[in-house]
Design a protein around this motif. Structure first.
Motif, PDB file in Angstrom:
ATOM      1  N   THR A  73     -35.367   5.885  10.706  1.00 39.20           N
ATOM      2  CA  THR A  73     -36.475   5.478   9.849  1.00 39.20           C
ATOM      3  C   THR A  73     -36.144   4.133   9.214  1.00 39.20           C
ATOM      4  OG1 THR A  73     -35.539   6.641   7.949  1.00 39.20           O
ATOM      5  CG2 THR A  73     -37.139   7.848   9.272  1.00 39.20           C
ATOM      6  N   THR A  74     -37.188   3.447   8.768  1.00 36.44           N
ATOM      7  CA  THR A  74     -36.996   2.168   8.097  1.00 36.44           C
ATOM      8  C   THR A  74     -37.844   2.141   6.831  1.00 36.44           C
ATOM      9  OG1 THR A  74     -38.793   1.087   9.305  1.00 36.44           O
ATOM     10  CG2 THR A  74     -36.578   0.956  10.285  1.00 36.44           C
ATOM     11  N   ALA A  75     -37.567   1.171   5.993  1.00 42.08           N
ATOM     12  CA  ALA A  75     -38.334   0.993   4.762  1.00 42.08           C
ATOM     13  C   ALA A  75     -38.504  -0.497   4.512  1.00 42.08           C
ATOM     14  CB  ALA A  75     -37.617   1.646   3.586  1.00 42.08           C
ATOM     15  N   GLY A  76     -39.489  -0.808   3.714  1.00 43.08           N
ATOM     16  CA  GLY A  76     -39.722  -2.191   3.350  1.00 43.08           C
ATOM     17  C   GLY A  76     -40.357  -2.266   1.979  1.00 43.08           C
ATOM     18  N   GLY A  77     -40.269  -3.417   1.368  1.00 41.31           N
ATOM     19  CA  GLY A  77     -40.848  -3.620   0.056  1.00 41.31           C
ATOM     20  C   GLY A  77     -40.173  -4.774  -0.645  1.00 41.31           C
ATOM     21  N   SER A  78     -40.463  -4.896  -1.925  1.00 41.79           N
ATOM     22  CA  SER A  78     -39.825  -5.944  -2.726  1.00 41.79           C
ATOM     23  C   SER A  78     -39.060  -5.289  -3.860  1.00 41.79           C
ATOM     24  CB  SER A  78     -40.872  -6.921  -3.265  1.00 41.79           C
ATOM     25  OG  SER A  78     -41.795  -6.227  -4.070  1.00 41.79           O
ATOM     26  N   GLY A  79     -38.079  -6.006  -4.377  1.00 37.74           N
ATOM     27  CA  GLY A  79     -37.262  -5.455  -5.450  1.00 37.74           C
ATOM     28  C   GLY A  79     -36.226  -6.442  -5.921  1.00 37.74           C
ATOM     29  N   THR A  80     -35.005  -5.951  -6.124  1.00 35.24           N
ATOM     30  CA  THR A  80     -33.936  -6.779  -6.677  1.00 35.24           C
ATOM     31  C   THR A  80     -32.649  -6.602  -5.868  1.00 35.24           C
ATOM     32  OG1 THR A  80     -33.232  -5.030  -8.186  1.00 35.24           O
ATOM     33  CG2 THR A  80     -34.870  -6.602  -9.017  1.00 35.24           C
ATOM     34  N   TRP A  81     -31.717  -7.533  -6.085  1.00 32.22           N
ATOM     35  CA  TRP A  81     -30.401  -7.411  -5.470  1.00 32.22           C
ATOM     36  C   TRP A  81     -29.340  -7.878  -6.454  1.00 32.22           C
ATOM     37  CZ3 TRP A  81     -26.958 -11.451  -4.241  1.00 32.22           C
ATOM     38  CH2 TRP A  81     -27.457 -12.753  -4.398  1.00 32.22           C
ATOM     39  N   SER A  82     -28.118  -7.367  -6.248  1.00 32.49           N
ATOM     40  CA  SER A  82     -26.993  -7.760  -7.099  1.00 32.49           C
ATOM     41  C   SER A  82     -25.688  -7.631  -6.319  1.00 32.49           C
ATOM     42  CB  SER A  82     -26.942  -6.902  -8.364  1.00 32.49           C
ATOM     43  OG  SER A  82     -26.780  -5.540  -8.018  1.00 32.49           O
ATOM     44  N   MET A  83     -24.702  -8.384  -6.782  1.00 35.84           N
ATOM     45  CA  MET A  83     -23.354  -8.336  -6.210  1.00 35.84           C
ATOM     46  C   MET A  83     -22.364  -8.147  -7.344  1.00 35.84           C
ATOM     47  SD  MET A  83     -23.254 -11.538  -3.519  1.00 35.84           S
ATOM     48  CE  MET A  83     -21.497 -11.460  -3.319  1.00 35.84           C
ATOM     49  N   LYS A  84     -21.352  -7.336  -7.096  1.00 33.65           N
ATOM     50  CA  LYS A  84     -20.259  -7.190  -8.053  1.00 33.65           C
ATOM     51  C   LYS A  84     -18.978  -7.640  -7.382  1.00 33.65           C
ATOM     52  CE  LYS A  84     -22.218  -3.318 -10.581  1.00 33.65           C
ATOM     53  NZ  LYS A  84     -22.054  -1.933 -10.955  1.00 33.65           N
ATOM     54  N   LYS A  85     -17.986  -7.897  -8.177  1.00 31.36           N
ATOM     55  CA  LYS A  85     -16.664  -8.199  -7.626  1.00 31.36           C
ATOM     56  C   LYS A  85     -16.186  -6.991  -6.831  1.00 31.36           C
ATOM     57  CE  LYS A  85     -15.281 -12.171  -9.486  1.00 31.36           C
ATOM     58  NZ  LYS A  85     -14.891 -13.290  -8.706  1.00 31.36           N
ATOM     59  N   ARG A  86     -15.422  -7.252  -5.784  1.00 27.96           N
ATOM     60  CA  ARG A  86     -14.877  -6.146  -4.995  1.00 27.96           C
ATOM     61  C   ARG A  86     -13.941  -5.316  -5.857  1.00 27.96           C
ATOM     62  NH1 ARG A  86     -11.742  -8.120  -0.327  1.00 27.96           N
ATOM     63  NH2 ARG A  86     -11.284  -9.801  -1.723  1.00 27.96           N
ATOM     64  N   MET A  87     -14.099  -4.005  -5.789  1.00 27.24           N
ATOM     65  CA  MET A  87     -13.248  -3.093  -6.551  1.00 27.24           C
ATOM     66  C   MET A  87     -11.919  -2.856  -5.833  1.00 27.24           C
ATOM     67  SD  MET A  87     -15.105  -2.724  -9.123  1.00 27.24           S
ATOM     68  CE  MET A  87     -14.544  -1.363 -10.101  1.00 27.24           C
ATOM     69  N   VAL A  88     -11.927  -2.916  -4.513  1.00 25.10           N
ATOM     70  CA  VAL A  88     -10.733  -2.701  -3.699  1.00 25.10           C
ATOM     71  C   VAL A  88     -10.561  -3.938  -2.830  1.00 25.10           C
ATOM     72  CG1 VAL A  88      -9.669  -1.217  -1.955  1.00 25.10           C
ATOM     73  CG2 VAL A  88     -11.202  -0.227  -3.658  1.00 25.10           C
ATOM     74  N   SER A  89      -9.380  -4.520  -2.848  1.00 25.91           N
ATOM     75  CA  SER A  89      -9.176  -5.791  -2.146  1.00 25.91           C
ATOM     76  C   SER A  89      -9.242  -5.655  -0.626  1.00 25.91           C
ATOM     77  CB  SER A  89      -7.839  -6.407  -2.547  1.00 25.91           C
ATOM     78  OG  SER A  89      -6.778  -5.570  -2.152  1.00 25.91           O
ATOM     79  N   THR A  90      -9.170  -4.437  -0.098  1.00 25.70           N
ATOM     80  CA  THR A  90      -9.215  -4.247   1.348  1.00 25.70           C
ATOM     81  C   THR A  90     -10.609  -3.889   1.853  1.00 25.70           C
ATOM     82  OG1 THR A  90      -8.578  -1.936   1.082  1.00 25.70           O
ATOM     83  CG2 THR A  90      -6.805  -3.525   1.468  1.00 25.70           C
ATOM     84  N   ALA A  91     -11.579  -3.791   0.964  1.00 25.57           N
ATOM     85  CA  ALA A  91     -12.941  -3.411   1.358  1.00 25.57           C
ATOM     86  C   ALA A  91     -13.840  -4.633   1.431  1.00 25.57           C
ATOM     87  CB  ALA A  91     -13.510  -2.411   0.360  1.00 25.57           C
ATOM     88  N   ASP A  92     -14.831  -4.563   2.323  1.00 22.32           N
ATOM     89  CA  ASP A  92     -15.833  -5.630   2.381  1.00 22.32           C
ATOM     90  C   ASP A  92     -16.660  -5.615   1.100  1.00 22.32           C
ATOM     91  OD1 ASP A  92     -15.093  -6.416   4.946  1.00 22.32           O
ATOM     92  OD2 ASP A  92     -16.532  -5.089   5.922  1.00 22.32           O
ATOM     93  N   GLN A  93     -17.020  -6.789   0.637  1.00 23.26           N
ATOM     94  CA  GLN A  93     -17.827  -6.904  -0.571  1.00 23.26           C
ATOM     95  C   GLN A  93     -19.215  -6.323  -0.333  1.00 23.26           C
ATOM     96  OE1 GLN A  93     -17.848 -10.824  -2.140  1.00 23.26           O
ATOM     97  NE2 GLN A  93     -18.678 -10.171  -4.091  1.00 23.26           N
ATOM     98  N   GLU A  94     -19.762  -5.659  -1.357  1.00 20.81           N
ATOM     99  CA  GLU A  94     -21.066  -5.018  -1.234  1.00 20.81           C
ATOM    100  C   GLU A  94     -22.158  -5.777  -1.970  1.00 20.81           C
ATOM    101  OE1 GLU A  94     -20.465  -0.269  -0.487  1.00 20.81           O
ATOM    102  OE2 GLU A  94     -20.889  -0.938  -2.519  1.00 20.81           O
ATOM    103  N   ILE A  95     -23.360  -5.658  -1.429  1.00 23.10           N
ATOM    104  CA  ILE A  95     -24.566  -6.179  -2.056  1.00 23.10           C
ATOM    105  C   ILE A  95     -25.502  -4.993  -2.231  1.00 23.10           C
ATOM    106  CG2 ILE A  95     -26.538  -7.719  -1.813  1.00 23.10           C
ATOM    107  CD1 ILE A  95     -24.763  -9.362   0.136  1.00 23.10           C
ATOM    108  N   ARG A  96     -25.921  -4.761  -3.460  1.00 20.37           N
ATOM    109  CA  ARG A  96     -26.836  -3.648  -3.755  1.00 20.37           C
ATOM    110  C   ARG A  96     -28.261  -4.193  -3.761  1.00 20.37           C
ATOM    111  NH1 ARG A  96     -28.962  -1.056  -8.645  1.00 20.37           N
ATOM    112  NH2 ARG A  96     -29.105   1.186  -8.287  1.00 20.37           N
ATOM    113  N   VAL A  97     -29.111  -3.604  -2.916  1.00 23.79           N
ATOM    114  CA  VAL A  97     -30.507  -4.010  -2.825  1.00 23.79           C
ATOM    115  C   VAL A  97     -31.361  -2.793  -3.171  1.00 23.79           C
ATOM    116  CG1 VAL A  97     -32.342  -4.863  -1.305  1.00 23.79           C
ATOM    117  CG2 VAL A  97     -30.002  -5.726  -1.046  1.00 23.79           C
TER     118      VAL A  97
END
Length: 141
Positions: A73-97
Motif C-alpha cells: 500500500t502507499t500513502a500521500g499527502g502534505s505534512g512536516t519533516w524533521s531530523m535529529k542527531k544520530r543516537m547511535v554512531s553506527t546507524a544511518d541518520q533518520e528523517i521523520r516525515v
C-alpha cells in the motif's frame, strides 16, 4: 623469484583496496538539513519533497511491503519533516516525515534513512526490521 614478489605485492595491494572499499561502504549515512531539502523519487511513482521550512509532500510513499520488497500500500499527502542527531554512531541518520493522509486527524509517520555522506546515495525506507532490503529514493532537485 621477482615474479613471485611482484605478484605478492599486487595481491596485497588489491586486497588492501578491497578492505578499504568494504569499510567505506559500511559507514553510516549522515546528512545536514540542507543536504536533504529538495525532491526525491522512488520506483512505482513514489515522490517525496522536503522543504526548507519543514513542510513535506509525499505521493505514493510505501506504507507496507511484500516479502520481496514491493509495496503493498502507499500513502500521500502534505505534512512536516524533521531530523535529529544520530543516537547511535553506527546507524544511518533518520528523517521523520508526518503526512496528513486522509483528513485532518489521519496521519502516517514515515522514518526515512540517509544513504551515504550528505545523502549522496539517496534516502530509503527500510522494507522490514528483519532484512536489509531498502525502498530507495533518489534526488531529483
Amino acid at each position: 623469484m621477482p615474479l613471485v614478489i611482484a605478484t605478492s605485492v599486487l595481491v596485497l595491494a588489491v586486497g588492501g583496496f578491497l578492505v578499504f572499499a568494504a569499510i567505506d561502504a559500511m559507514k553510516p549515512g549522515t546528512a545536514e538539513r540542507s543536504d536533504v531539502i529538495g525532491s526525491w523519487t522512488g520506483s512505482r511513482g513514489a515522490r517525496l519533497t522536503l522543504r526548507e521550512d519543514g513542510t513535506a509532500t509525499g505521493v505514493k510513499v510505501p506504507v507496507g511491503f511484500r516479502p520481496d520488497g514491493t509495496p503493498i500500500t502507499t500513502a500521500g499527502g502534505s505534512g512536516t519533516w524533521s531530523m535529529k542527531k544520530r543516537m547511535v554512531s553506527t546507524a544511518d541518520q533518520e528523517i521523520r516525515v508526518v503526512l496528513n493522509t486522509g483528513g485532518p486527524d489521519i496521519r502516517t509517520v514515515f522514518y526515512f534513512s540517509v544513504n551515504g555522506q550528505g545523502a549522496e546515495d539517496g534516502l530509503y525506507l527500510p522494507v522490514s526490521a528483519e532484512t536489509a532490503q531498502q525502498f530507495r529514493f533518489n534526488r531529483v532537485s
